[in-house]
Design an enzyme around this catalytic site. Structure first.
Site, PDB file in Angstrom:
ATOM      1  N   SER A 168       0.734  -0.639  -0.383  1.00  0.00           N
ATOM      2  CA  SER A 168       0.049   0.219   0.114  1.00  0.00           C
ATOM      3  C   SER A 168       0.948   1.354  -0.143  1.00  0.00           C
ATOM      4  O   SER A 168       1.779   1.335  -0.894  1.00  0.00           O
ATOM      5  CB  SER A 168      -1.114   0.345   0.971  1.00  0.00           C
ATOM      6  OG  SER A 168      -1.682   0.718   0.885  1.00  0.00           O
ATOM      7  N   ARG A 337      -5.256   3.718  -0.344  1.00  0.00           N
ATOM      8  CA  ARG A 337      -6.576   4.217   0.155  1.00  0.00           C
ATOM      9  C   ARG A 337      -7.306   2.959  -0.237  1.00  0.00           C
ATOM     10  O   ARG A 337      -8.555   2.769   0.871  1.00  0.00           O
ATOM     11  CB  ARG A 337      -6.752   5.285   0.841  1.00  0.00           C
ATOM     12  CG  ARG A 337      -7.500   5.183   1.934  1.00  0.00           C
ATOM     13  CD  ARG A 337      -7.627   7.235   3.010  1.00  0.00           C
ATOM     14  NE  ARG A 337      -8.014   7.699   1.605  1.00  0.00           N
ATOM     15  CZ  ARG A 337      -8.317   9.234   1.778  1.00  0.00           C
ATOM     16  NH1 ARG A 337      -7.797   9.450   3.132  1.00  0.00           N
ATOM     17  NH2 ARG A 337      -8.523   9.939   1.275  1.00  0.00           N
ATOM     18  N   VAL A 459      -6.581   4.519  11.432  1.00  0.00           N
ATOM     19  CA  VAL A 459      -5.534   5.008  10.638  1.00  0.00           C
ATOM     20  C   VAL A 459      -5.903   5.370   9.047  1.00  0.00           C
ATOM     21  O   VAL A 459      -6.686   4.833   8.465  1.00  0.00           O
ATOM     22  CB  VAL A 459      -4.606   3.474  10.366  1.00  0.00           C
ATOM     23  CG1 VAL A 459      -4.035   2.943  11.236  1.00  0.00           C
ATOM     24  CG2 VAL A 459      -5.595   2.441   9.553  1.00  0.00           C
ATOM     25  N   GLU A 460      -5.180   5.748   7.626  1.00  0.00           N
ATOM     26  CA  GLU A 460      -5.041   6.560   6.837  1.00  0.00           C
ATOM     27  C   GLU A 460      -6.065   7.684   6.539  1.00  0.00           C
ATOM     28  O   GLU A 460      -6.640   7.441   6.114  1.00  0.00           O
ATOM     29  CB  GLU A 460      -5.596   5.021   6.292  1.00  0.00           C
ATOM     30  CG  GLU A 460      -3.750   4.598   5.757  1.00  0.00           C
ATOM     31  CD  GLU A 460      -4.217   3.923   4.091  1.00  0.00           C
ATOM     32  OE1 GLU A 460      -4.980   3.935   3.824  1.00  0.00           O
ATOM     33  OE2 GLU A 460      -3.778   2.308   4.146  1.00  0.00           O
ATOM     34  N   GLY A 461      -6.506   8.065   7.825  1.00  0.00           N
ATOM     35  CA  GLY A 461      -7.191   9.263   7.677  1.00  0.00           C
ATOM     36  C   GLY A 461      -7.776   8.319   8.412  1.00  0.00           C
ATOM     37  O   GLY A 461      -9.301   7.923   8.500  1.00  0.00           O
TER      38      GLY A 461
END
Length: 829
Positions: A168, A337, A459-461
C-alpha cells in the site's frame, strides 16, 4: 396598459439578453464584480491543502455530482476480473499461508507471526504484489491485491496487516511512481525478494490527522558520508510513532519538512515536505519498542533520529523530488486507501456473515434455532445486506484503480463507509454469538477481529476526519463541474486571464444550477415515470432504484450549490453539515456499485433479496441525511421550507427494509447454497479437523440434513410415544421404528458437532501461568490442536455437561408450546 407592460418586459428581456449574451459586456457589468466578491468568500487554502485537492482523479463520483448520472457509462465499465495467474496465487500460496496461521497463538502466545510464516511470506513474494515483473514482483492488479488482503483478513488480522502495508502506501508504491531509475533498480528487486522489509513513517506525536503540520525537519548541508567528504545532503531530525513494520523494518521511508538556509540548492529556504529512503542500519536511526494496538500482534512502533546525515540521492526522486513529498503522498493515498482497508473490512464482514448464519441455524434455544427469532433475524439481515453492498463497492473501486484512476474522493468514501459497515457487521455477529463471542480463546473465530476493528477505523485518515472534512470538502471542489475552475480563476494573478476563465465557469455554473433546481422538483414529482432516468433493458426490479438515484443526484447538486453559495468558506467549518452532504454522495456511490454488481453477476434472481435490502437501507439513510441537513441548515424558517420543497415536494417517500424482506435475507445466511457462497466468496474456510470454522460448517450441513429426522423425533416426543429424555430419546425412537439406524447415527453426529460448536475456551484460575494457558483448548495450529491429556479430559467433561444441560432443558420445555416461550423467558431470573 397591457401593451405597455408587455413592451417593458420585452425591453428588460432584451437588455438582459444583451448583458448576459455578450461576453465582454457580461464580464464588465457582472462577472468581474462577482469574481471580487468570490475572492473575499474563499477560505485560505494552505499549500498542503491545495496539493490534496489537486491529487488523484475524478471518476464516477463526478457523474453523481453532476445531477444527471450517465447509467450507460456506469454499466459500460468492464467487470473487474482476476487473471489465471492471480487466481492461482490465491488458490495456492494464499490458501497455504492461511492454513499456517493460528491467530490465537500469534496474538496470545507469540505476540508475532511465527518465523516460518515470516519466511513463507518473503519466499512466496507477498511483499511484491504491486511490484512489476521486470523488478522481480508479480505486478498484480488492484483487484488481486484486494482479494489477497481480504482472504488473509478473514483468517488473521496480524498477517493481513503485515502483507498489506508493503503493498500500500510505502516505499515500493512511491518508488514505482516517483523514484529515480537507480533507486528503482536497487530497491525494488530487494523488496520483491523480501531482502528488505519496508515501512513508512509519516505520523508524529504532535501531528496525527494534521500530518501537514509535522515538526520533523531536515537542513540541507554538506557533510562526510561513508568516507567521502563534502557530500551534498541533509541532517534529518524526526520523532515518529504508530509505524507499522517499523520494529522489524530494514528500509525506512521518512517524511519531513526540508529547509535550505544557505540556499545550497539555489532555491527558497523552506523547500516543503520531502520524502527519503533510509536504511535502518544508518548511524543515528533509533528503532523504539513496540506498540501493541488492541492485542494486534502486527509489528508497529516508534522511531526517531537527531541530525542524521543522509546524502541527497536518498530523497525519493533525487534532487528533483525535493519538496514534492506531500503531492507524492496524496496521489499514492488516493489509490492505496481504496484497496487495503476496504478489503480487510469486507473480509471481516464476510466472516461475520458466514459464521453468524451458520451459528444462528446450529445453536438452538427453546427448541428453536436462534436465527429464527426475529431479533436475531434483524441482525443477520443487517450483516448480509451490508456485506453485499460492501463487496460491491470494494470490487468496483479496485476496478477503477485498474483502469488507471486515482479516485481520491471515492477512496475516502470506501475507506470510511466500508470500515464503519464492517464494524457494524462484526458487532452484530458478536450479538448473535452471545457468550460464544465474548469468551476469547483458540475456539473464538470472531474475538480478535472484534478487538482490532478500531485500528482500521483510525488509520489512513481517522473516520471522524474523513466523514466530516474530506468526503464532501474534497468532493465539492474536485467533483463539481465548475467550482474548481472558479477557484483556480480566483487564485490566478493574471487579471485578464482570471476574468475570462471565471466568466466562462460562472455561466456554466448558473446553467448547471438552474437545471438541477428544476430537475430536483420535476424528478421528485414525475421521475418514477421517466424512462431516461434508468438504463435500457435493466432488470425490472431495479428500475425504481436507478430513477430514485437520478432524482437524488439532481437534488444533491441543487442543495450543494445553494450551501456553497450561502455559506461559502464557512461551510468548511460547519463540519456536520459537510458530513451529511458527504453521506448523501457516499450513499449514491454505494448504491450504484451495488446495482453494477447485480448486473456484472448476471442478474441472479436469488440475489434479489440482498439487492433490495441493501438498496432500500441505503436510500433510506440517504433520505435521512437530506432531512438532517435541511433541519440544521441556517436561515429563516420560510427559506428552509423552500429548500425542503425543492428536495421533498411530496414528502419523504423512502422506507427502510420490511421485516418480511429481512426475514428472507436472514434465511440466506442460514442455508448452505450458491447465494450464501457467493456472498461470502473469497474468504478462507478451513477444512482441517479441529478447526472451529470447519466444525461450524459441518454442523450446519448436518443440521440441514437432520431437519426432517429431528421433526419426526419432536413429533414422537410431543405425542408421548417416547417418554425418555436426552440421548435415550434417540435410542427409543430407533427401537420403535420411528427413525432408522442411519438416522439415529446422524442425530448422534449432530449432537456431537453442536456440542463442539457451542463449546467455549476455559483457562486455569492462575492466568499468569502462560504454560498452563497454552494447554487449554484447541485451534487451527498443529501445536495447539495436539492439546494435552488434561485439556482432553476437560473437553470430555464439557461435552457431558452440555449434553446433560440439553437434556434438562428438553425435559423442562417438553410441555411448552411456542406461545409459552415468552412467558418462560420472563420467568427466568
Amino acid at each position: 396598459m397591457l401593451e405597455f407592460l408587455f413592451t417593458v418586459i420585452l425591453f428588460l428581456v432584451v437588455i438582459a439578453g444583451v448583458v448576459l449574451g455578450i461576453p465582454m459586456i457580461r464580464r464588465f457589468l457582472v462577472s468581474n464584480h462577482i469574481l471580487k466578491l468570490f475572492r473575499t468568500m474563499l477560505p485560505q487554502i494552505s499549500q498542503t491543502e491545495q496539493e490534496a485537492l489537486d491529487a488523484g482523479t475524478v471518476w464516477w463520483e463526478g457523474d453523481l455530482f453532476s445531477g444527471k448520472p450517465d447509467w450507460k457509462k456506469l454499466l459500460a465499465y468492464p467487470k473487474p476480473q482476476l487473471t489465471a495467474e492471480e487466481q492461482a496465487f490465491l488458490d495456492g500460496p494464499v490458501e497455504q499461508l492461511c492454513a499456517m496461521l493460528d491467530e490465537w497463538k500469534i496474538t496470545h502466545e507469540l505476540k508475532d507471526l511465527p518465523p516460518e510464516v515470516w519466511q513463507f511470506i518473503k519466499d512466496k513474494g507477498f511483499f511484491s504484489l504491486i511490484i512489476p515483473k521486470e523488478y522481480g514482483g508479480y505486478g498484480f492488479s488492484a483487484l488481486a491485491h484486494s482479494e489477497v488482503v481480504m482472504k488473509m483478513g478473514s483468517r488473521s488480522g496480524t498477517a493481513a496487516v503485515t502483507v498489506m502495508v508493503p503493498n500500500s502506501l510505502g516505499p515500493a508504491e512511491l518508488l514505482l511512481h516517483y523514484g529515480t531509475e537507480q533507486q528503482k533498480n536497487h530497491y525494488l528487486p530487494r523488496l520483491a525478494k523480501g531482502l528488505e522489509v519496508p515501512c513508512f513513517a509519516l505520523t508524529s506525536p504532535e501531528a496525527g490527522s494534521d500530518a501537514g503540520a509535522m515538526p520533523d525537519f531536515a537542513v540541507v548541508c554538506r557533510g562526510e558520508f561513508e568516507g567521502q567528504s563534502d557530500v551534498l545532503g541533509m541532517k534529518v531530525t524526526w520523532d515518529k510513532r504508530y509505524i507499522t513494520l517499523g520494529p522489524v523494518a530494514t528500509l525506512l521511508g521518512l517524511a519531513f519538512r526540508l529547509h535550505d538556509p544557505d540556499r545550497l540548492l539555489g532555491r527558497e529556504v523552506d523547500l516543503g515536505i520531502t520524502l527519503a529512503l533510509i536504511p535502518t542500519r544508518t548511524p543515528g536511526v533509533n528503532i523504539g519498542r513496540r506498540h501493541y494496538p488492541l492485542n494486534g500482534a502486527f509489528q508497529n512502533g516508534p522511531n526517531w533520529g537527531k541530525e542524521v546525515f543522509i546524502p541527497m540521492d536518498w530523497v525519493i526522486g533525487g534532487q528533483e523530488g525535493v519538496g514534492q513529498g506531500w503531492r507524492m503522498l496524496m496521489n499514492c493515498l488516493a489509490a492505496g486507501r481504496a484497496i487495503s482497508l476496504p478489503a480487510t473490512s469486507v473480509g471481516a464482514a464476510k466472516l461475520a456473515a458466514r459464521t453468524s448464519g451458520a451459528y444462528g441455524r446450529v445453536r438452538t434455544q427453546f427448541k428453536t434455532p436462534i436465527g429464527y427469532f426475529e431479533g436475531v433475524e434483524e441482525a443477520l439481515a443487517r450483516i448480509a445486506g451490508n456485506t453485499y453492498m460492501m463487496d460491491a463497492a470494494r470490487v468496483m473501486t479496485a476496478g477503477a484503480v485498474d483502469l488507471g484512476e486515482k479516485p481520491s474522493v471515492v477512496s475516502a468514501i470506501v475507506k470510511y463507509h466500508l470500515t464503519e459497515r464492517g464494524r457494524q457487521a462484526v458487532n452484530d455477529a458478536m450479538d448473535v454469538h452471545g457468550g460464544k463471542g465474548i469468551c476469547i480463546g483458540p475456539r473464538n473465530y470472531l474475538g480478535r477481529t472484534y478487538q482490532q476493528i478500531p485500528v482500521s477505523i483510525t488509520v489512513e485518515g481517522a473516520n471522524i476526519l474523513t466523514r466530516n472534512m474530506i468526503i464532501f470538502g474534497q468532493g465539492a471542489i474536485r467533483c463539481h463541474p465548475f467550482l474548481l475552475k472558479e477557484v483556480n480563476a480566483a487564485h490566478d494573478q493574471d487579471k485578464d486571464r482570471a476574468s475570462l476563465a471565471f466568466d466562462e465557469a460562472l455561466v456554466g455554473h448558473v446553467k448547471f444550477s438552474l437545471r438541477n433546481t428544476f430537475n430536483s422538483v420535476f424528478y421528485a414529482l414525475f421521475g418514477a415515470y421517466l424512462k431516461d432516468n434508468s438504463p435500457e433493458n435493466c432488470h425490472p426490479e431495479t428500475t425504481v432504484y436507478y430513477r430514485q438515484l437520478a432524482r437524488f443526484s439532481a437534488s444533491f447538486a441543487c442543495i450543494a450549490d445553494i450551501a456553497l453559495m450561502i455559506l461559502g468558506g464557512s461551510l468548511k467549518r460547519r463540519e456536520r453539515l459537510s458530513a451529511r452532504l458527504g453521506d448523501i454522495l457516499s450513499m449514491m456511490y454505494l448504491c450504484t456499485t451495488t446495482l453494477k454488481r447485480f448486473e456484472d453477476d448476471g442478474r441472479p434472481v436469488s440475489d434479489l433479496p440482498l439487492l433490495h435490502w441493501s438498496m432500500q437501507d441505503a436510500l433510506y439513510r440517504l433520505q435521512q441525511a437530506f432531512d438532517e441537513f435541511l433541519v440544521n441548515f441556517p436561515g429563516h424558517v420560510a427559506f428552509k421550507c423552500v429548500l425542503r420543497a425543492l428536495v421533498f415536494p411530496l414528502g419523504k417517500r423512502c422506507q427502510p427494509p420490511t421485516d418480511k424482506l429481512s426475514h428472507d435475507v436472514a434465511r440466506i445466511l442460514m442455508e448452505p447454497g450458491a447465494v450464501r457462497d457467493r456472498l461470502t466468496s473469497g474468504i478462507f474456510v478451513p477444512v482441517a479437523d479441529g478447526e472451529p470454522l470447519a466444525d461450524l460448517e459441518q454442523a450446519l450441513q448436518c443440521v440441514i440434513e437432520c431437519a426432517v429426522i429431528e421433526a419426526k423425533l419432536r413429533e414422537a416426543v410431543k405425542s408421548k410415544r417416547i417418554p425418555a429424555q436426552g440421548d435415550e430419546q434417540i435410542a427409543q425412537a430407533q427401537q420403535q421404528g420411528i427413525i432408522s439406524a442411519a438416522e439415529a447415527e446422524q442425530l448422534h453426529k449432530l449432537k456431537e458437532l453442536r456440542g463442539r460448536v457451542i463449546k467455549v475456551d476455559d483457562f486455569p484460575a492462575d492466568l499468569g501461568n502462560d504454560a498452563q494457558q497454552r494447554s487449554g483448548g484447541h485451534s487451527g495450529g498443529e501445536s495447539a490442536r495436539s492439546g494435552s491429556i488434561d485439556a482432553g479430559r476437560r473437553d470430555e467433561q464439557e461435552m457431558t455437561r452440555v449434553k446433560a444441560t440439553e437434556a434438562d432443558e428438553e425435559a423442562e420445555l417438553a410441555h411448552l408450546s411456542r406461545e409459552d416461550i415468552s412467558q418462560y423467558i420472563t420467568a427466568q431470573p
